[in-house]
Design an enzyme around this catalytic site. Structure first.
Site, PDB file in Angstrom:
ATOM      1  N   HIS A   1       0.694  -0.855  -0.294  1.00  0.00           N
ATOM      2  CA  HIS A   1      -0.201  -0.413  -0.075  1.00  0.00           C
ATOM      3  C   HIS A   1       0.506   1.380  -0.325  1.00  0.00           C
ATOM      4  CE1 HIS A   1      -3.427  -2.655   0.781  1.00  0.00           C
ATOM      5  NE2 HIS A   1      -2.358  -3.634   1.571  1.00  0.00           N
ATOM      6  N   HIS A   2       1.851   1.155  -0.958  1.00  0.00           N
ATOM      7  CA  HIS A   2       3.055   2.248  -0.937  1.00  0.00           C
ATOM      8  C   HIS A   2       3.439   2.847  -2.145  1.00  0.00           C
ATOM      9  CE1 HIS A   2       4.603   0.485   3.005  1.00  0.00           C
ATOM     10  NE2 HIS A   2       3.539   1.712   2.999  1.00  0.00           N
ATOM     11  N   PRO A   3       1.848   3.215  -2.506  1.00  0.00           N
ATOM     12  CA  PRO A   3       1.987   3.593  -4.378  1.00  0.00           C
ATOM     13  C   PRO A   3       2.875   4.403  -4.696  1.00  0.00           C
ATOM     14  CG  PRO A   3       0.247   3.367  -4.363  1.00  0.00           C
ATOM     15  CD  PRO A   3       0.452   2.450  -2.836  1.00  0.00           C
TER      16      PRO A   3
END
Length: 551
Positions: A468-470
């Site tokens: 969840h770190h784009p």
């Protein structure tokens, strides 16, 4: 009548909430923030830390994007949750508070971005936070974002930290201070047993000012230009479009997927692709939506032979018990974000600073709530910190309600495949140490039979998920693919900036929320024309043996 403000901020996520607060400190500046999602009102989903696992698969506060079929991940379409609510992803995330490695920011400070070195970012990290931990040289004491240390909801967390030290990895007292590398107890954005989002810390207190307003359920379609000058934004609310004008600046803080979409619909992007969609070109900027990066994640799961994990809280009776405790006192398991310990490791010699991260969790459960076995367990999430694979975000059509085409190209490179093999090996070594022997049962996933390179690669393709770190789709810099300059201004146009995770030149070695808040703090000074905070050239840990040793 057209509404006119001085600063129009599009998106009330981690960076946007900070900008709304800081820019409205000037009583002469009229500031408005528009958010596509609803207000962050919730009985428990957006407040109870342990409820984060439920929001990830929900729709009310979540864009719930999916990738295109990933060519190096068995053609799987991966779920990508993003916050669609005041607070953005800080209202639905795992609440982990990590800044990243100082060398991340020193690597940014190339390509004429010397004002983004660690020394230049450190004072803004300190300005944002309030904690009583660590050294004053590194930590902030009076900022809006209060940080707390994870609790002790299970003895498994301390056992993991001890096991890693038995395997030869150092313990770091303050992972956000002098030394990142090693194992640690996790800090989190939880305050009084309640999620401390950017909306709670920054936006809501500032909304008491008469010069700041926030509008929810309003989707930004495109930036309105007069020539090359941005003068406003077309927003859609209740199916009706209208224009909000900005006298000073338009600031996009829509996030890594949505900021490039708005730019592209506004005619700022790759000219040939815009023309193919019938979009008039405002400025040919080929880097918009490119350079997409993310942290890929795999939970390595084990059965726990003693009833000390958090599994009991997942049963119907357990959920009732911990829920009642949280509702009555804001304490207990439900007040934990579950990520209470972690580690940073170098996976092989020749890597200067950690490229593998662990989130240790005292339960064996996937992000969607599925369990390989309904029993007590624990897991260590292996996450790649600086992948070399690159993806993109592109428009499917000019319809603002149609999701974009997102492709990450995870595991595209041999480096990324090799890092997972190395990460699995070091994870198993840590879990096999004496400190975890009283609790360690069989490896549930992938299972010890998965050991050859080909089997490990197959497992990685079949099970990898986003952490969840784009980031990085509107990168800052001055090369051919850069989208914004060192002041966060979009190249080639006027009065338009982007401030969110998309402007990172490269993804940092950490969960991204703290960095996004720092971006908002630093950009607010740039936008307001204030003198930047003085850089602080504080020495930090560097592994002396990195060229020849893995630890």
């Amino acid at each position: 009548m057209v509404e006119t403000v001085d600063y129009l901020i599009v998106g009330a996520g981690s960076s946007g909430c900070v900008l709304a607060n800081r820019l409205s400190e000037d009583p002469d500046a009229v500031v408005k923030v528009v958010e596509a999602g609803p207000a962050d009102r919730s009985l428990y989903l957006l407040r109870m830390p342990a409820a984060a696992w439920q929001i990830i698969d929900g729709r009310k506060y979540n864009w719930r994007y999916h990738s295109e079929p990933e060519p190096h991940m068995d053609g799987r379409r991966l779920l990508y949750p993003r916050g669609k609510v005041l607070g953005g992803s800080s209202s639905i995330n795992g609440m982990v508070y990590l800044r990243g490695n100082p060398l991340d920011y020193d690597s940014w400070a190339t390509n004429r971005l010397d004002n983004w070195s660690y020394a230049h970012c450190l004072p803004y990290f300190k300005r944002m936070e309030k904690t009583d931990r660590g050294d004053d040289a590194f930590r902030g004491r009076s900022g809006p974002m209060e940080i707390t240390l994870g609790g002790d909801s299970s003895p498994l967390y301390a056992a993991y930290v001890e096991a890693a030290q038995q395997a030869g990895y150092p313990f770091t007292e303050d992972v956000n201070g002098f030394q990142q590398e090693g194992v640690f107890f996790m800090e989190r954005t939880v305050l009084g047993g309640v999620r401390n989002s950017a909306a709670r810390a920054y936006l809501h207190p500032a909304l008491a000012r008469p010069n700041l307003t926030a509008e929810t359920d309003s989707l930004a379609n495109k930036v309105i230009f007069e020539g090359a000058r941005a003068v406003g934004v077309e927003v859609i609310r209740n199916g009706r479009p209208r224009t909000i004008r900005a006298e000073r600046e338009v600031i996009l803080s829509c996030g890594v997927f949505n900021s490039p979409q708005v730019l592209l619909r506004s005619g700022v992007g790759h000219a040939d692709r815009l023309g193919a969609l019938g979009i008039a070109v405002t400025h040919d900027l080929p880097g918009v939506g490119e350079n997409l990066q993310d942290h890929l994640d795999w939970p390595i799961q084990y059965e726990c032979v003693k009833p000390v994990s958090l599994y009991g809280a997942t049963t119907p009776w357990g959920q009732l018990k911990v829920g009642l405790q949280w509702f009555t006192s804001k304490t207990g398991v439900a007040a934990s974000n579950l990520f209470e310990a972690g580690g940073y490791f170098r996976s092989r010699p020749g890597i200067e600073f950690p490229n593998i991260q662990h989130h240790f969790v005292a339960i064996a459960m996937n992000y969607d709530g599925a369990m390989p076995k309904k029993t007590h367990g624990f897991q260590a999430h292996i996450s790649q910190m600086r992948p070399t694979s690159r993806g993109h975000v592109r428009l499917r059509s000019i319809d603002p309600f149609e999701p974009p085409a997102i492709r990450f190209n995870h595991l595209q490179t041999e480096n990324d495949r090799q890092e997972f093999r190395e990460g699995l090996k070091l994870t198993r070594e840590i879990i096999d140490q004496e400190a975890l022997s009283p609790y360690r049962g069989p490896e549930l996933s992938p299972g010890r039979h998965v050991s050859s390179d080909s089997d490990v690669d197959a497992f990685a393709r079949a099970t990898g998920e986003t952490e969840h770190h784009p980031a990085c789709t509107c990168k800052m810099g001055y090369d051919d693919m850069a989208v914004v300059d060192r002041e966060t201004r979009v190249h080639g146009v006027e009065n338009l900036r982007v401030v969110d995770a998309s402007i990172m030149p490269n993804v940092v070695t950490a969960n991204l929320n703290a960095t996004c808040i720092m971006l908002g703090e630093k950009a607010a000074d740039l936008i307001a024309g204030k003198e930047p905070l003085e850089p602080e050239y504080t020495p930090f840990h560097r592994a002396e043996n990195w060229r020849t040793a893995q630890r």
